[in-house]
Write a protein that holds these residues in place. Structure first.
Motif, PDB file in Angstrom:
ATOM      1  N   LEU B 157       1.534   2.528  11.267  1.00 39.21           N
ATOM      2  CA  LEU B 157       0.972   3.351  10.196  1.00 39.21           C
ATOM      3  C   LEU B 157       1.666   2.972   8.892  1.00 39.21           C
ATOM      4  O   LEU B 157       2.895   2.939   8.828  1.00 39.21           O
ATOM      5  N   ASP B 158       0.877   2.688   7.872  1.00 40.69           N
ATOM      6  CA  ASP B 158       1.426   2.293   6.575  1.00 40.69           C
ATOM      7  C   ASP B 158       2.049   3.501   5.877  1.00 40.69           C
ATOM      8  O   ASP B 158       1.432   4.573   5.783  1.00 40.69           O
ATOM      9  N   ALA B 159       3.277   3.341   5.378  1.00 45.81           N
ATOM     10  CA  ALA B 159       4.013   4.457   4.794  1.00 45.81           C
ATOM     11  C   ALA B 159       3.330   5.012   3.544  1.00 45.81           C
ATOM     12  O   ALA B 159       3.267   6.228   3.358  1.00 45.81           O
ATOM     13  N   LEU B 160       2.804   4.117   2.705  1.00 46.54           N
ATOM     14  CA  LEU B 160       2.153   4.583   1.477  1.00 46.54           C
ATOM     15  C   LEU B 160       0.870   5.356   1.807  1.00 46.54           C
ATOM     16  O   LEU B 160       0.611   6.429   1.250  1.00 46.54           O
ATOM     17  N   ALA B 161       0.111   4.820   2.740  1.00 44.15           N
ATOM     18  CA  ALA B 161      -1.129   5.494   3.149  1.00 44.15           C
ATOM     19  C   ALA B 161      -0.818   6.860   3.758  1.00 44.15           C
ATOM     20  O   ALA B 161      -1.512   7.847   3.504  1.00 44.15           O
ATOM     21  N   TRP B 162       0.263   6.916   4.537  1.00 41.88           N
ATOM     22  CA  TRP B 162       0.647   8.173   5.182  1.00 41.88           C
ATOM     23  C   TRP B 162       1.117   9.208   4.145  1.00 41.88           C
ATOM     24  O   TRP B 162       0.807  10.401   4.232  1.00 41.88           O
ATOM     25  N   ALA B 163       1.835   8.740   3.137  1.00 47.82           N
ATOM     26  CA  ALA B 163       2.285   9.645   2.070  1.00 47.82           C
ATOM     27  C   ALA B 163       1.081  10.267   1.365  1.00 47.82           C
ATOM     28  O   ALA B 163       1.034  11.476   1.115  1.00 47.82           O
ATOM     29  N   LEU B 164       0.089   9.428   1.063  1.00 49.55           N
ATOM     30  CA  LEU B 164      -1.109   9.925   0.364  1.00 49.55           C
ATOM     31  C   LEU B 164      -1.903  10.874   1.254  1.00 49.55           C
ATOM     32  O   LEU B 164      -2.413  11.896   0.794  1.00 49.55           O
TER      33      LEU B 164
END
Lengths: 216, 259
Positions: B157-164
């Protein structure tokens, strides 16, 4: 026979319970400053209160529904008209005005004015306004005694009060410009910040409130 | 203008304060209630407790710790570790926690964020993310991947995508914890913190790697973090909280200097 208002130790402070967030931290902070506090959801008991804290976090719309359902709105008006010291905190303060932009809600109307949302038009300002910020006293008030320049309190909110009458503004904070962070009229005083989460200065404010006779 | 916050993180195992280095070799280093009070008196802006108790039958010890801290520490108190349901969040809130941190359970079931934020309010839900640097790929375009189980399990899971996604689902704040930097005392992962902080509109707490006061300054300026989380650098007495705040204030950052 109700206990005399001059005898603080014998007074029980009622923390109004209307399902608006976690009230335990307010009670703990009261205990820390020697204020005996109990939760109260009963309008008849509230009507005869000697000292009241009206806290709350959450949304204005559901808070007002809950306040009205329990008949707490009339009881609050009555207890304030009797000169009982009342402290509103955060949402509990916001619903003391006439109207809130949040859920387009008609609120208690104890203080003339509205509650407005931060505009969020500056990318560097995050909403909610969350964290420690400086409180500048604009008007001497017994509950705010001892707050000096540089003292900071803890805030968590996306809306802020805009009283119609500037004489109701007791203190301001700067975020998206200056906004009223403490308001008051007669025996009512309300803060946007959380004194129960604001360390020593917050406890001092609660202790001031504990000793206040409701006169300015 | 808001002050930048210094937040101390206390990992608690079986009711004792523990400090992990890269999430293994944890050792007991004292009483969490005592430490919390010491930091509060010394000007700490916020506290985070992380329950790393392994066995679930000992979880109630954490509630006692939270309750003891909440009755003597009057600053925001955030608690995480093993929060899997609204019920867990509510139990911790009743014990005295202001904010609830969700982490692994939210990665496995993202709806947990929505559920918690509607139950206790967005502002009280903190999404804590453990992140490891990886090769950029189609799956992980930011080059930072979410990991769980103390860093042992990469989640694809991509960290930036998960943050958003976390922000969209109602998290009120993010903790960006770099597993690579955690415990090294070499400084926060600035690139990661800056990338996420500039992409979201909610406050970001930088975590992992603090060893020197300069590291805090770096992440609060270049890293665009709203708060810096510290652990071992204060737990072992290398620095006092007040010392860190004075340093940052001296460097021109707005800090709460009166407590």
């Amino acid at each position: 026979m109700p206990p005399s208002r001059n005898n603080i130790a014998s007074i029980v402070t009622l923390i109004v319970d209307y399902d608006a967030g976690n009230l335990a931290s307010v009670k703990r902070a009261c205990q820390q400053v020697g204020l005996a506090a109990e939760f109260c959801a009963d309008p008849d008991r509230l009507r005869h209160a000697e000292r009241v804290i009206f806290p709350g976090v959450g949304a204005a719309g559901s808070a007002m529904v809950s306040v009205k359902e329990r008949g707490l709105d009339e009881a609050l008006r009555e207890v304030i008209s009797n000169g009982c010291p009342v402290l509103g905190i955060c949402l509990g303060m916001q619903i003391s005005l006439d109207h809130s932009e949040e859920n387009d809600t008609s609120t208690l109307g104890l203080i003339e004015g509205n509650v407005t949302r931060f505009r969020m038009d500056r990318p560097d300002l995050k909403v909610p306004h969350m964290g420690w910020n400086e409180v500048t006293v604009r008007q001497h008030h017994p509950v705010l005694a001892g707050i000096v320049p540089g003292d900071e309190f803890y805030f968590v909110h996306g809306y802020y009060p805009t009283p119609k009458d500037q004489s109701a503004v007791l203190a301001t904070t700067n975020y998206e410009g200056d906004f009223a962070c403490a308001i008051g009229k007669a025996s009512y005083v309300g803060t946007q910040f959380h004194p129960e989460k604001s360390g020593r200065v917050g406890l001092r404010l609660l202790s001031n409130f504990a000793k206040w006779d409701g006169q300015c | 203008m808001l002050s930048k916050r210094v937040i101390a993180c206390l990992d608690v195992r079986d009711g004792h304060l523990a400090k992990s280095v890269k999430f293994v070799n944890t050792q007991n280093i004292g009483d969490p209630v005592e430490k919390a009070h010491e930091y509060y008196i010394d000007g700490l802006d916020e506290l985070v407790f992380y329950d790393i108790t392994a066995s679930s039958d000992k979880r109630n010890i954490m509630l006692d710790v939270v309750e003891a801290v909440a009755s003597q520490v009057f600053i925001p108190l955030s608690v995480g570790g093993g929060v899997r349901s609204v019920g867990d969040a509510t139990d911790l809130r009743l014990a005295g926690a202001e904010k609830i941190n969700v982490n692994s359970a939210a990665v496995k079931r993202p709806e947990l964020i929505d559920e918690c934020s509607s139950a206790i309010g967005n502002q009280n839900v903190v999404l804590s993310m453990d992140i490891r640097k990886v090769e950029k790929s189609h799956e992980i375009p930011s080059g930072y991947e979410i990991v769980i189980n103390g860093g042992r399990s990469p989640m694809g899971l991509d960290a930036l995508a998960w943050a958003l996604e976390g922000e969209k689902r109602g998290a009120g704040e993010l903790v960006i914890n770099s597993i690579d930097a955690d415990g090294t005392k070499d400084g926060y992962e600035i690139g990661l913190t800056s990338m996420i902080s500039q992409a979201v509109r909610i406050p970001v707490i930088a975590s992992g790697g603090a060893g020197l006061p300069e590291h805090l300054y770096e992440v609060l300026t270049q890293g665009h973090a709203d708060a810096a989380l510290v652990a071992s650098m204060v737990h072992y007495g290398d620095y006092r909280v007040s010392e860190l705040k004075s340093y940052l204030h001296g460097q021109g950052l707005k800090m709460r200097m009166s407590w």
